[in-house]
Design a protein around this motif. Structure first.
Motif, PDB file in Angstrom:
ATOM      1  N   GLU A  72      19.457 -43.404  14.261  1.00  0.00           N
ATOM      2  CA  GLU A  72      18.174 -44.084  14.025  1.00  0.00           C
ATOM      3  C   GLU A  72      17.134 -43.632  15.051  1.00  0.00           C
ATOM      4  N   GLY A  73      17.559 -43.466  16.291  1.00  0.00           N
ATOM      5  CA  GLY A  73      16.632 -43.015  17.330  1.00  0.00           C
ATOM      6  C   GLY A  73      16.177 -41.584  17.142  1.00  0.00           C
ATOM      7  N   GLY A  74      16.933 -40.797  16.362  1.00  0.00           N
ATOM      8  CA  GLY A  74      16.600 -39.395  16.142  1.00  0.00           C
ATOM      9  C   GLY A  74      15.811 -39.115  14.881  1.00  0.00           C
ATOM     10  N   LYS A  75      15.286 -40.147  14.233  1.00  0.00           N
ATOM     11  CA  LYS A  75      14.545 -39.929  12.985  1.00  0.00           C
ATOM     12  C   LYS A  75      13.368 -38.983  13.186  1.00  0.00           C
ATOM     13  N   VAL A  76      12.633 -39.133  14.271  1.00  0.00           N
ATOM     14  CA  VAL A  76      11.481 -38.268  14.514  1.00  0.00           C
ATOM     15  C   VAL A  76      11.930 -36.825  14.729  1.00  0.00           C
ATOM     16  N   LYS A  77      13.112 -36.635  15.307  1.00  0.00           N
ATOM     17  CA  LYS A  77      13.656 -35.287  15.477  1.00  0.00           C
ATOM     18  C   LYS A  77      13.977 -34.681  14.119  1.00  0.00           C
ATOM     19  N   ALA A  78      14.564 -35.480  13.236  1.00  0.00           N
ATOM     20  CA  ALA A  78      14.879 -35.010  11.886  1.00  0.00           C
ATOM     21  C   ALA A  78      13.604 -34.615  11.140  1.00  0.00           C
ATOM     22  N   ASP A  79      12.575 -35.446  11.251  1.00  0.00           N
ATOM     23  CA  ASP A  79      11.290 -35.143  10.589  1.00  0.00           C
ATOM     24  C   ASP A  79      10.688 -33.861  11.146  1.00  0.00           C
ATOM     25  N   GLN A  80      10.816 -33.665  12.440  1.00  0.00           N
ATOM     26  CA  GLN A  80      10.265 -32.477  13.093  1.00  0.00           C
ATOM     27  C   GLN A  80      10.953 -31.208  12.580  1.00  0.00           C
ATOM     28  N   ILE A  81      12.264 -31.259  12.431  1.00  0.00           N
ATOM     29  CA  ILE A  81      13.008 -30.106  11.916  1.00  0.00           C
ATOM     30  C   ILE A  81      12.656 -29.845  10.462  1.00  0.00           C
ATOM     31  N   ARG A  82      12.581 -30.899   9.677  1.00  0.00           N
ATOM     32  CA  ARG A  82      12.260 -30.746   8.254  1.00  0.00           C
ATOM     33  C   ARG A  82      10.881 -30.096   8.077  1.00  0.00           C
TER      34      ARG A  82
END
Length: 442
Positions: free
Chosen positions: A382-392
């Motif tokens: 959950e804390g890494g959602k922004v990281k996932a969005d950044q990669i996408r």
């Protein structure tokens, strides 16, 4: 301040320990760390912070939780260190449970917030003090405790016996000779240029990564060796618990191996926290001013091989790739350009991540969060959602992450958020693309 509300999580390392701890022991630990061990930075940082909120938007946990103010870096300090100081160390067991949750599962010690603080307050340092207090009390996530105990007993993270280590390396050498003629993985060789230390996982679960590193060493014609004794694992999970004593012991063993073998320098693989302990944290706690022998990260080593022409590329990777900047080697040590140079040498289509370099978001697994184990997996996801969005947003199909923790963290984000990417180490990319001279082909 909004109310601190979290889903209940059971971790026996914290919950069971607190059943056998009283408030006297808790206060003793707090007083020792905050009054005896802590440096002048504690007083300076606590008195300097003006609660301006500039750090809030820097934190991936804060952003990923819809700007919940209780996840803001300053709020984490207020709910832990400041709370202890306000109460003069007279805190309850429930307070300690809250402190441990914040310190171990809601802060990766990534120091991205430091880049935005107008006063340069090191919140990671303050949170590390909370971890140290929890360590002395014993309230550390069980999975981290287990790995720290393994380091204490075996100097590696997976209870790997010395004979198992030797057998594994000999087996990997036989496998490598299928591809590289007369390939060697030297053990205990005296007076070599390089002592290579491996990641614990590479000896048990990710042996292909160690094989690829040996492949690079052989093709680049490096005069190298690995330890034939305990102390071959460069990881140092005691750091996550702020177990200074065990962390220092592990680092000392690495240098002792180097001294005993008479090597010119130590080279380690792709890991962030281990590099930090090897050249700074562990060295400082051992009482040394600086590393007594050069200690080189894998990124630095690979960059050197390219600059010296020891590695030549046969065919570059054609799929679009992006990069993860590991906190401990980019934000701390400035290796961002080296990483990108290596990627451009091995990949046709590099799409840089935005923001990148020291402003890149943490993978949300670092600082021991992935090592806290299954009970806390969703906290980092959950804390890494922004990281996932950044990669996408990059549109890349491959993410190159030169750190074991980043690698695992992004793999989990990839699975959960359906990013459709493949995560690779630089070691694997180089081994896949480099040219093998005719005289070395099996």
């Amino acid at each position: 301040m909004a109310r601190f509300e979290r889903k209940p999580v059971t971790d026996i390392g914290i919950d069971e320990t607190l059943k056998h701890v009283d408030e006297v022991k808790i206060k003793k630990a707090i007083d020792w760390v905050l009054k005896a061990e802590a440096s002048a930075r504690l007083k300076t940082f606590v008195q300097t912070c003006v609660r301006c909120g500039m750090c809030s938007g820097s934190c991936h946990h804060y952003i990923s939780h819809d700007n919940d103010p209780t996840y803001a870096p300053a709020a984490k300090v207020k709910q832990t260190v400041w709370d202890m100081l306000d109460k003069n160390g007279n805190v309850s067991k429930e307070d300690i449970k809250k402190y441990a949750r914040i310190a171990f599962t809601e802060c990766n010690l990534c120091r991205r917030c430091v880049q935005f603080c107008p006063f340069g307050i090191d919140i990671a340092y303050l949170i590390s003090l909370v971890r140290r207090i929890c360590c002395l009390i014993g309230t550390v996530p069980q999975y981290i405790q287990d790995q720290a105990l393994s380091h204490m007993q075996t100097t590696n993270m997976l209870w790997f016996r010395q004979d198992e280590w030797l057998d594994t390396v000999q087996w990997l050498e036989d496998e490598l000779r299928v591809e590289i003629k007369n390939a060697r993985i030297p053990l205990g060789k005296k007076d070599a240029d390089v002592l290579y230390l491996a990641h614990g996982l590479e000896a048990k679960y990710m042996t292909g990564l160690l094989t690829n590193m040996a492949k690079i060493m052989n093709v680049a014609k490096i005069d190298w060796t690995m330890p034939d004794t305990d102390g071959w694992d460069y990881t140092n999970k005691a750091f996550y618990a702020q177990d200074h004593e065990t962390m220092s012991m592990v680092v000392r063993r690495h240098y002792e191996n180097a001294f005993n073998l008479g090597v010119k320098r130590i080279v380690m693989g792709e890991c962030g926290h281990a590099f930090r302990t090897g050249i700074y944290e562990g060295v400082r706690f051992l009482g040394w001013k600086e590393s007594p022998i050069p200690y080189i990260h894998g990124v630095q080593f690979f960059y050197e091989l390219f600059m010296e022409g020891r590695i030549k590329i046969a065919k570059k990777i054609e799929e679009p790739v992006t990069v993860q900047d590991p906190c401990n080697i980019v934000r701390y040590r400035g290796m961002g350009d080296m990483i990108r140079y290596i990627i451009r040498q091995t990949c046709e289509n590099f799409i840089d991540i935005n923001p990148g370099y020291e402003y890149n978001y943490c993978c949300s697994a670092g600082g021991g969060m992935v090592d806290a184990g299954p009970p806390w997996k969703m906290a980092r996801i959950e804390g890494g959602k922004v990281k996932a969005d950044q990669i996408r947003d990059t549109g890349a199909k491959i993410v190159i992450a030169p750190c074991h923790t980043c690698h695992k963290g992004i793999e989990d984000l990839n699975d959960y958020y359906k990013l459709g990417v493949h995560v690779k180490f630089l070691t694997d990319v180089i081994a896949e693309t480099m040219e093998i001279p005719e005289e070395l082909r099996a």
